[in-house]
Structure formats: structure tokens, C-alpha cells
Design a protein around this motif. Structure first.
Motif, PDB file in Angstrom:
ATOM      1  N   LYS A 153      12.268  -4.608  -3.056  1.00  0.00           N
ATOM      2  CA  LYS A 153      13.285  -3.754  -2.461  1.00  0.00           C
ATOM      3  C   LYS A 153      12.600  -2.690  -1.613  1.00  0.00           C
ATOM      4  O   LYS A 153      11.647  -2.055  -2.056  1.00  0.00           O
ATOM      5  CB  LYS A 153      14.121  -3.100  -3.558  1.00  0.00           C
ATOM      6  N   ILE A 154      13.106  -2.479  -0.413  1.00  0.00           N
ATOM      7  CA  ILE A 154      12.563  -1.469   0.480  1.00  0.00           C
ATOM      8  C   ILE A 154      13.388  -0.196   0.294  1.00  0.00           C
ATOM      9  O   ILE A 154      14.575  -0.170   0.581  1.00  0.00           O
ATOM     10  CB  ILE A 154      12.612  -1.930   1.954  1.00  0.00           C
ATOM     11  N   TYR A 155      12.766   0.865  -0.202  1.00  0.00           N
ATOM     12  CA  TYR A 155      13.445   2.128  -0.403  1.00  0.00           C
ATOM     13  C   TYR A 155      13.353   3.004   0.840  1.00  0.00           C
ATOM     14  O   TYR A 155      14.221   3.814   1.102  1.00  0.00           O
ATOM     15  CB  TYR A 155      12.850   2.880  -1.597  1.00  0.00           C
ATOM     16  N   ASN A 156      12.272   2.851   1.587  1.00  0.00           N
ATOM     17  CA  ASN A 156      12.023   3.653   2.761  1.00  0.00           C
ATOM     18  C   ASN A 156      11.032   2.890   3.627  1.00  0.00           C
ATOM     19  O   ASN A 156      10.215   2.129   3.105  1.00  0.00           O
ATOM     20  CB  ASN A 156      11.441   5.011   2.340  1.00  0.00           C
ATOM     21  N   SER A 157      11.055   3.084   4.928  1.00  0.00           N
ATOM     22  CA  SER A 157      10.107   2.376   5.782  1.00  0.00           C
ATOM     23  C   SER A 157       8.712   2.954   5.584  1.00  0.00           C
ATOM     24  O   SER A 157       8.538   4.103   5.176  1.00  0.00           O
ATOM     25  CB  SER A 157      10.525   2.488   7.251  1.00  0.00           C
ATOM     26  N   THR A 158       7.710   2.146   5.871  1.00  0.00           N
ATOM     27  CA  THR A 158       6.326   2.574   5.688  1.00  0.00           C
ATOM     28  C   THR A 158       6.003   3.777   6.553  1.00  0.00           C
ATOM     29  O   THR A 158       5.287   4.683   6.129  1.00  0.00           O
ATOM     30  CB  THR A 158       5.372   1.404   6.012  1.00  0.00           C
ATOM     31  N   ALA A 159       6.548   3.808   7.777  1.00  0.00           N
ATOM     32  CA  ALA A 159       6.298   4.945   8.672  1.00  0.00           C
ATOM     33  C   ALA A 159       6.905   6.229   8.107  1.00  0.00           C
ATOM     34  O   ALA A 159       6.279   7.301   8.165  1.00  0.00           O
ATOM     35  CB  ALA A 159       6.870   4.650  10.055  1.00  0.00           C
ATOM     36  N   ASN A 160       8.113   6.143   7.562  1.00  0.00           N
ATOM     37  CA  ASN A 160       8.749   7.325   6.971  1.00  0.00           C
ATOM     38  C   ASN A 160       7.992   7.805   5.741  1.00  0.00           C
ATOM     39  O   ASN A 160       7.829   9.004   5.533  1.00  0.00           O
ATOM     40  CB  ASN A 160      10.202   7.040   6.607  1.00  0.00           C
ATOM     41  N   VAL A 161       7.543   6.860   4.929  1.00  0.00           N
ATOM     42  CA  VAL A 161       6.768   7.227   3.737  1.00  0.00           C
ATOM     43  C   VAL A 161       5.473   7.908   4.156  1.00  0.00           C
ATOM     44  O   VAL A 161       5.095   8.937   3.587  1.00  0.00           O
ATOM     45  CB  VAL A 161       6.481   5.980   2.859  1.00  0.00           C
TER      46      VAL A 161
ATOM     47  N   THR B 137      -4.614  12.072  -3.602  1.00  0.00           N
ATOM     48  CA  THR B 137      -5.653  11.071  -3.342  1.00  0.00           C
ATOM     49  C   THR B 137      -4.997   9.737  -3.006  1.00  0.00           C
ATOM     50  O   THR B 137      -3.856   9.488  -3.386  1.00  0.00           O
ATOM     51  CB  THR B 137      -6.570  10.878  -4.572  1.00  0.00           C
ATOM     52  N   GLN B 138      -5.749   8.908  -2.306  1.00  0.00           N
ATOM     53  CA  GLN B 138      -5.268   7.570  -1.970  1.00  0.00           C
ATOM     54  C   GLN B 138      -6.140   6.553  -2.694  1.00  0.00           C
ATOM     55  O   GLN B 138      -7.370   6.636  -2.659  1.00  0.00           O
ATOM     56  CB  GLN B 138      -5.326   7.337  -0.462  1.00  0.00           C
ATOM     57  N   ASN B 139      -5.501   5.579  -3.357  1.00  0.00           N
ATOM     58  CA  ASN B 139      -6.278   4.581  -4.091  1.00  0.00           C
ATOM     59  C   ASN B 139      -6.669   3.417  -3.174  1.00  0.00           C
ATOM     60  O   ASN B 139      -6.362   3.422  -1.982  1.00  0.00           O
ATOM     61  CB  ASN B 139      -5.519   4.113  -5.342  1.00  0.00           C
ATOM     62  N   LYS B 140      -7.327   2.421  -3.728  1.00  0.00           N
ATOM     63  CA  LYS B 140      -7.841   1.300  -2.937  1.00  0.00           C
ATOM     64  C   LYS B 140      -6.745   0.472  -2.288  1.00  0.00           C
ATOM     65  O   LYS B 140      -6.944  -0.121  -1.241  1.00  0.00           O
ATOM     66  CB  LYS B 140      -8.694   0.392  -3.820  1.00  0.00           C
ATOM     67  N   LYS B 141      -5.578   0.424  -2.903  1.00  0.00           N
ATOM     68  CA  LYS B 141      -4.472  -0.369  -2.369  1.00  0.00           C
ATOM     69  C   LYS B 141      -3.693   0.366  -1.279  1.00  0.00           C
ATOM     70  O   LYS B 141      -2.791  -0.195  -0.686  1.00  0.00           O
ATOM     71  CB  LYS B 141      -3.508  -0.751  -3.487  1.00  0.00           C
ATOM     72  N   GLY B 142      -3.994   1.637  -1.054  1.00  0.00           N
ATOM     73  CA  GLY B 142      -3.295   2.416  -0.045  1.00  0.00           C
ATOM     74  C   GLY B 142      -2.157   3.238  -0.591  1.00  0.00           C
ATOM     75  O   GLY B 142      -1.453   3.899   0.170  1.00  0.00           O
ATOM     76  N   ASP B 143      -1.942   3.209  -1.899  1.00  0.00           N
ATOM     77  CA  ASP B 143      -0.893   4.009  -2.522  1.00  0.00           C
ATOM     78  C   ASP B 143      -1.424   5.424  -2.748  1.00  0.00           C
ATOM     79  O   ASP B 143      -2.623   5.642  -2.892  1.00  0.00           O
ATOM     80  CB  ASP B 143      -0.464   3.393  -3.848  1.00  0.00           C
TER      81      ASP B 143
ATOM     82  N   VAL C 213       3.045   7.188  -5.337  1.00  0.00           N
ATOM     83  CA  VAL C 213       3.940   6.806  -4.247  1.00  0.00           C
ATOM     84  C   VAL C 213       3.415   5.515  -3.631  1.00  0.00           C
ATOM     85  O   VAL C 213       2.267   5.452  -3.202  1.00  0.00           O
ATOM     86  CB  VAL C 213       4.033   7.910  -3.171  1.00  0.00           C
ATOM     87  N   PHE C 214       4.257   4.484  -3.588  1.00  0.00           N
ATOM     88  CA  PHE C 214       3.890   3.196  -3.025  1.00  0.00           C
ATOM     89  C   PHE C 214       4.358   3.116  -1.576  1.00  0.00           C
ATOM     90  O   PHE C 214       5.167   3.920  -1.125  1.00  0.00           O
ATOM     91  CB  PHE C 214       4.480   2.072  -3.875  1.00  0.00           C
ATOM     92  N   SER C 215       3.871   2.136  -0.847  1.00  0.00           N
ATOM     93  CA  SER C 215       4.130   2.062   0.594  1.00  0.00           C
ATOM     94  C   SER C 215       5.593   1.825   0.939  1.00  0.00           C
ATOM     95  O   SER C 215       6.034   2.166   2.031  1.00  0.00           O
ATOM     96  CB  SER C 215       3.268   0.966   1.220  1.00  0.00           C
ATOM     97  N   ASN C 216       6.382   1.267   0.030  1.00  0.00           N
ATOM     98  CA  ASN C 216       7.801   1.033   0.312  1.00  0.00           C
ATOM     99  C   ASN C 216       8.686   2.203  -0.105  1.00  0.00           C
ATOM    100  O   ASN C 216       9.895   2.139   0.017  1.00  0.00           O
ATOM    101  CB  ASN C 216       8.287  -0.241  -0.382  1.00  0.00           C
ATOM    102  N   GLY C 217       8.093   3.286  -0.597  1.00  0.00           N
ATOM    103  CA  GLY C 217       8.858   4.459  -1.003  1.00  0.00           C
ATOM    104  C   GLY C 217       9.116   4.541  -2.493  1.00  0.00           C
ATOM    105  O   GLY C 217       9.501   5.590  -3.006  1.00  0.00           O
ATOM    106  N   LYS C 218       8.926   3.437  -3.214  1.00  0.00           N
ATOM    107  CA  LYS C 218       9.099   3.437  -4.669  1.00  0.00           C
ATOM    108  C   LYS C 218       8.064   4.371  -5.281  1.00  0.00           C
ATOM    109  O   LYS C 218       6.913   4.419  -4.833  1.00  0.00           O
ATOM    110  CB  LYS C 218       8.930   2.016  -5.204  1.00  0.00           C
TER     111      LYS C 218
END
Length: 176
Positions: free
Chosen positions: A22-30, A118-124, A144-149
Motif C-alpha cells: 500500500k502506498i501511503y505517500n509518494s517517495t518524493a513527498n516522504v 540516521t538512514q539505514n542500508k535500505k534507505g529507510d 520511516v519507510f519510502s512509501n510513508g509507512k
């Protein structure tokens, strides 16, 4: 027989395709919210760590604890310019409860807190906020994950920890 197999395959494909992320928010907005460090975490579910609470909720006839821990709209953690506002319910064991039951939830505004991002290895992104102006020190960890979750964990000196599932969104503008 072939029609039965085809219909089962179609049902399986439709059901698995509905399980997509599920996309909660766009990656650019996040990314914009992360860059400005100004966002609102909206909690959808509470996840207490106290098994006494979970066992009590499971003891209700005809329902498990999953249904009871879905939260109404409006329980938030708001991060603004040098201000942290928390309004979340609490389910669990408190070591120093208050006689006023409205003060037993996480409901406070902090202007003196430390913020580490901080940012982890996965980009979260991982946020760690520690309050300094509350009666008991409260540590808030938000992933915080890339989809806003998002996933928030609150740790306090006077109660057991609790976590919340939700998503981040832009802070609401207050018009006067």
C-alpha cells in the motif's frame, strides 16, 4: 473439472494481486518531509508489549485483540520547528500512575528534546527523539519507510514500552 481449476487460479491471482504494498505517500513527498524534519506521524494501530493487556483483550468472547487495538483518526506525533507534540493512547503497565486517568496517556508537548536522524542500508530513515522537559524521560523511535509507512516505539522510565503502526504525512496548516 477444468472450469473449477481455472476459477480457482483466477481467484488466487486476484487475491494475491490485492496483497500488494500500500502506498501511503509518494517517495518524493516522504523525502521532502524527511529533509525538512517536519511531519505528523498518524497512528493506526497500537501494539502493547504487556502480555497482561493482550490476554485481557483476547479473553473477550468472539473477538481477538487485533480488533481492539485499531485506533481512531487523530492520534499523532507531530514534529515541528523545535516542538514535539505527542497525543497517543497508552495500553500497558504503569509504575507511577496518576489518579487523573487523562494524564496516563502520552499527551504532552516538548520544546526541549534531542533529535537524531540516521538512514539505514535500505534507505529507510530512523528518528530518535529524547525529551528533556517531561517528568519522566521519554524516548521516541520512529522508523520511516519510502512509501510513508512508519513505526513508532515509545519508551518511558515510568511505564512499559509500546509501539504504534501508522504513516507520516504533512503537518496541517493552522489558519487564523
Amino acid at each position: 473439472m477444468k472450469n473449477l481449476i481455472y476459477s480457482i487460479c483466477i481467484i488466487a491471482v486476484v487475491s494475491f494481486s490485492s496483497c500488494s504494498q500500500k502506498i501511503y505517500n509518494s517517495t518524493a513527498n516522504v523525502q521532502q518531509l524527511i529533509n525538512t524534519d517536519q511531519f505528523t506521524f498518524l497512528a493506526e494501530r497500537a501494539n502493547p508489549t504487556n502480555f497482561d493487556v493482550i490476554n485481557v483483550m483476547n479473553s473477550f468472547p468472539g473477538a481477538g485483540s487485533q480488533r481492539f487495538l485499531t485506533l481512531d483518526y487523530g492520534y499523532v506525533i507531530t514534529l515541528k520547528d523545535k516542538e514535539l507534540k505527542v497525543d497517543l493512547p497508552y495500553f500497558g503497565r504503569m509504575y507511577t500512575p496518576n489518579f487523573d486517568s487523562t494524564k496516563n496517556n502520552f499527551n504532552f508537548t516538548s520544546k526541549d528534546f534531542t533529535l537524531n536522524k540516521t538512514q539505514n542500508k535500505k534507505g529507510d530513515w530512523e528518528y530518535k527523539m529524547v525529551t528533556n522537559d517531561q517528568p519522566s524521560q521519554i524516548t521516541i523511535n520512529i522508523s520511516v519507510f519510502s512509501n510513508g509507512k512508519s513505526y513508532a516505539n515509545l519508551i518511558s522510565n515510568d511505564r512499559q514500552s509500546i509501539s504504534y503502526d501508522g504513516y507520516i504525512m504533512k503537518n496541517k496548516e493552522i489558519t487564523k
